[in-house]
Design a protein around this motif. Structure first.
Motif, PDB file in Angstrom:
ATOM      1  N   ALA A 213       0.830  -1.201   0.000  1.00  0.00           N
ATOM      2  CA  ALA A 213       0.000   0.000   0.000  1.00  0.00           C
ATOM      3  C   ALA A 213       0.862   1.247   0.000  1.00  0.00           C
ATOM      4  N   GLY A 214       0.398   2.266  -0.725  1.00  0.00           N
ATOM      5  CA  GLY A 214       0.987   3.583  -0.578  1.00  0.00           C
ATOM      6  C   GLY A 214       0.633   4.123   0.796  1.00  0.00           C
ATOM      7  N   ALA A 215       1.623   4.567   1.541  1.00  0.00           N
ATOM      8  CA  ALA A 215       1.398   4.963   2.935  1.00  0.00           C
ATOM      9  C   ALA A 215       0.428   6.125   3.070  1.00  0.00           C
ATOM     10  N   GLU A 216       0.276   6.924   2.011  1.00  0.00           N
ATOM     11  CA  GLU A 216      -0.597   8.099   2.066  1.00  0.00           C
ATOM     12  C   GLU A 216      -1.896   7.884   1.294  1.00  0.00           C
ATOM     13  N   ASP A 217      -2.317   6.634   1.176  1.00  0.00           N
ATOM     14  CA  ASP A 217      -3.556   6.326   0.466  1.00  0.00           C
ATOM     15  C   ASP A 217      -4.733   6.237   1.446  1.00  0.00           C
ATOM     16  N   GLY A 218      -4.950   7.311   2.198  1.00  0.00           N
ATOM     17  CA  GLY A 218      -6.088   7.391   3.109  1.00  0.00           C
ATOM     18  C   GLY A 218      -6.131   6.245   4.099  1.00  0.00           C
ATOM     19  N   GLY A 219      -7.307   5.623   4.244  1.00  0.00           N
ATOM     20  CA  GLY A 219      -7.470   4.519   5.183  1.00  0.00           C
ATOM     21  C   GLY A 219      -7.099   3.174   4.612  1.00  0.00           C
ATOM     22  N   LEU A 220      -6.644   3.137   3.352  1.00  0.00           N
ATOM     23  CA  LEU A 220      -6.387   1.848   2.722  1.00  0.00           C
ATOM     24  C   LEU A 220      -5.240   1.062   3.354  1.00  0.00           C
ATOM     25  N   PRO A 221      -4.151   1.696   3.797  1.00  0.00           N
ATOM     26  CA  PRO A 221      -3.111   0.898   4.453  1.00  0.00           C
ATOM     27  C   PRO A 221      -3.634   0.088   5.636  1.00  0.00           C
ATOM     28  N   ALA A 222      -4.489   0.673   6.449  1.00  0.00           N
ATOM     29  CA  ALA A 222      -5.041  -0.064   7.594  1.00  0.00           C
ATOM     30  C   ALA A 222      -5.903  -1.231   7.128  1.00  0.00           C
ATOM     31  N   VAL A 223      -6.672  -1.026   6.058  1.00  0.00           N
ATOM     32  CA  VAL A 223      -7.499  -2.108   5.510  1.00  0.00           C
ATOM     33  C   VAL A 223      -6.619  -3.237   4.999  1.00  0.00           C
ATOM     34  N   MET A 224      -5.569  -2.889   4.263  1.00  0.00           N
ATOM     35  CA  MET A 224      -4.707  -3.929   3.689  1.00  0.00           C
ATOM     36  C   MET A 224      -3.914  -4.662   4.766  1.00  0.00           C
ATOM     37  N   ARG A 225      -3.601  -3.961   5.849  1.00  0.00           N
ATOM     38  CA  ARG A 225      -2.927  -4.628   6.965  1.00  0.00           C
ATOM     39  C   ARG A 225      -3.839  -5.695   7.569  1.00  0.00           C
ATOM     40  N   ARG A 226      -5.125  -5.354   7.718  1.00  0.00           N
ATOM     41  CA  ARG A 226      -6.080  -6.344   8.232  1.00  0.00           C
ATOM     42  C   ARG A 226      -6.244  -7.505   7.254  1.00  0.00           C
ATOM     43  N   MET A 227      -6.239  -7.210   5.966  1.00  0.00           N
ATOM     44  CA  MET A 227      -6.325  -8.266   4.965  1.00  0.00           C
ATOM     45  C   MET A 227      -5.147  -9.226   5.089  1.00  0.00           C
ATOM     46  N   ALA A 228      -3.946  -8.669   5.244  1.00  0.00           N
ATOM     47  CA  ALA A 228      -2.753  -9.509   5.357  1.00  0.00           C
ATOM     48  C   ALA A 228      -2.820 -10.394   6.591  1.00  0.00           C
ATOM     49  N   GLU A 229      -3.363  -9.857   7.669  1.00  0.00           N
ATOM     50  CA  GLU A 229      -3.490 -10.650   8.894  1.00  0.00           C
ATOM     51  C   GLU A 229      -4.466 -11.805   8.719  1.00  0.00           C
ATOM     52  N   ALA A 230      -5.427 -11.641   7.799  1.00  0.00           N
ATOM     53  CA  ALA A 230      -6.462 -12.665   7.604  1.00  0.00           C
ATOM     54  C   ALA A 230      -6.080 -13.714   6.559  1.00  0.00           C
ATOM     55  N   ILE A 231      -5.041 -13.450   5.761  1.00  0.00           N
ATOM     56  CA  ILE A 231      -4.601 -14.402   4.739  1.00  0.00           C
ATOM     57  C   ILE A 231      -3.395 -15.153   5.286  1.00  0.00           C
ATOM     58  N   PRO A 232      -3.482 -16.453   5.449  1.00  0.00           N
ATOM     59  CA  PRO A 232      -2.367 -17.197   6.049  1.00  0.00           C
ATOM     60  C   PRO A 232      -1.043 -16.966   5.308  1.00  0.00           C
ATOM     61  N   GLY A 233      -0.031 -16.524   6.066  1.00  0.00           N
ATOM     62  CA  GLY A 233       1.308 -16.355   5.508  1.00  0.00           C
ATOM     63  C   GLY A 233       1.515 -15.119   4.668  1.00  0.00           C
ATOM     64  N   ALA A 234       0.509 -14.270   4.528  1.00  0.00           N
ATOM     65  CA  ALA A 234       0.641 -13.091   3.670  1.00  0.00           C
ATOM     66  C   ALA A 234       1.573 -12.063   4.301  1.00  0.00           C
TER      67      ALA A 234
END
Length: 274
Positions: A213-234
């Motif tokens: 994620a681009g660090a300055e892409d609004g709330g998307l970094p936080a969303v993608m961090r949660r996605m990574a936590e939910a995908i095994p090994g991501a």
């Protein structure tokens, strides 16, 4: 730029291009809304020594035909798999940004045997609250005033203020890509972004996966961090001083990040030769 074409099952012509030697492993790039396959030029130049690279224009974009009906992610996912079949690609690494990120994650979830690894940049697994209304407003502008009226506001949402403030060929190219997108093609794909939910499927991904994620892409970094936590090994990483399209805003850093994921130990020797 030499372009080739193939027709999907519903009769939509998809434009694509192949770069790199025939004996190299496959890498596929999937573009975002309101762009075309040229958005990956810097990545292709950087990686073509290591991969045979397929990139294409999502339906309604660039050289691809505008479909008669609104798009869904089911269609966009099927388009990519059909294109891989057409080119005779059994397995490939997939990279996508924004709409392309959702597309490649969908392929990885539904067709894991076709995917070596997947890297998704600045995309999310479900349409966020308010997406339907926000896209309806942009669709109305495209209908009433054309894509040229959307170019500046869209670039301002995608890019950091500092990048927008500096005149550059890269900024000119981004503005041109947005303005040149067929309005009906934009509208068709915006319908896919208004309402979708791939959360259950994406958490089932079992191929190597990286979310970027681009660090300055609004709330998307936080969303993608949660996605990574939910995908095994991501894995999850951010690119500083970048917004929604870090491959265009900070291509050198982006290229280093994706080559490390795609090539592993080979990436260090690659950087030494660059």
């Amino acid at each position: 730029m030499v372009m080739e074409r193939f027709a999907t099952r519903d009769g939509v012509d998809i434009a694509y291009r192949i770069d790199g030697r025939g004996n190299l492993p496959w890498l596929v790039f999937s573009n975002s809304l309101a762009t075309n396959l040229s958005m990956w030029d810097r990545q292709v130049d950087y990686l073509r020594r290591h991969f045979r690279i397929l990139r294409y224009d999502q339906r309604g974009h660039g050289g691809s035909a505008v479909p008669a009906e609104p798009c869904t992610f089911d269609l966009l996912i099927d388009d990519l798999v059909a294109l891989m079949d057409h080119v005779a690609i059994e397995r490939a690494a997939l990279v996508g940004v924004s709409m392309g990120a959702v597309t490649v994650l969908g392929v990885a979830a539904r067709h894991p045997r076709r995917v070596e690894r997947v890297l998704a940049c600045d995309g999310q697994w479900v349409a966020p609250p308010g997406a339907a209304h926000a896209w309806e407003e942009r669709i109305a502008i495209a209908c009433d005033a054309g894509m040229a009226a959307l170019a500046g506001p869209t670039a301002a949402r995608w890019l950091t203020a500092s990048f927008m403030a500096r005149p550059s060929a890269a900024l000119d190219d981004i503005l041109h890509m947005i303005a040149a997108t067929p309005a009906e093609g934009f509208i068709r794909c915006a319908r896919a972004l208004q309402a979708y939910d791939l959360r259950e499927e994406i958490t089932g991904i079992r191929v190597p996966c990286m979310l970027l994620a681009g660090a300055e892409d609004g709330g998307l970094p936080a969303v993608m961090r949660r996605m990574a936590e939910a995908i095994p090994g991501a894995a999850y990483a951010e690119i500083g001083e970048a917004g929604h399209l870090p491959n265009l805003e900070r291509p050198v850093v982006f290229n280093t990040r994706i080559s490390s994921f795609l090539l592993g130990g080979q990436a260090q020797s690659m950087e030494a030769c660059a």
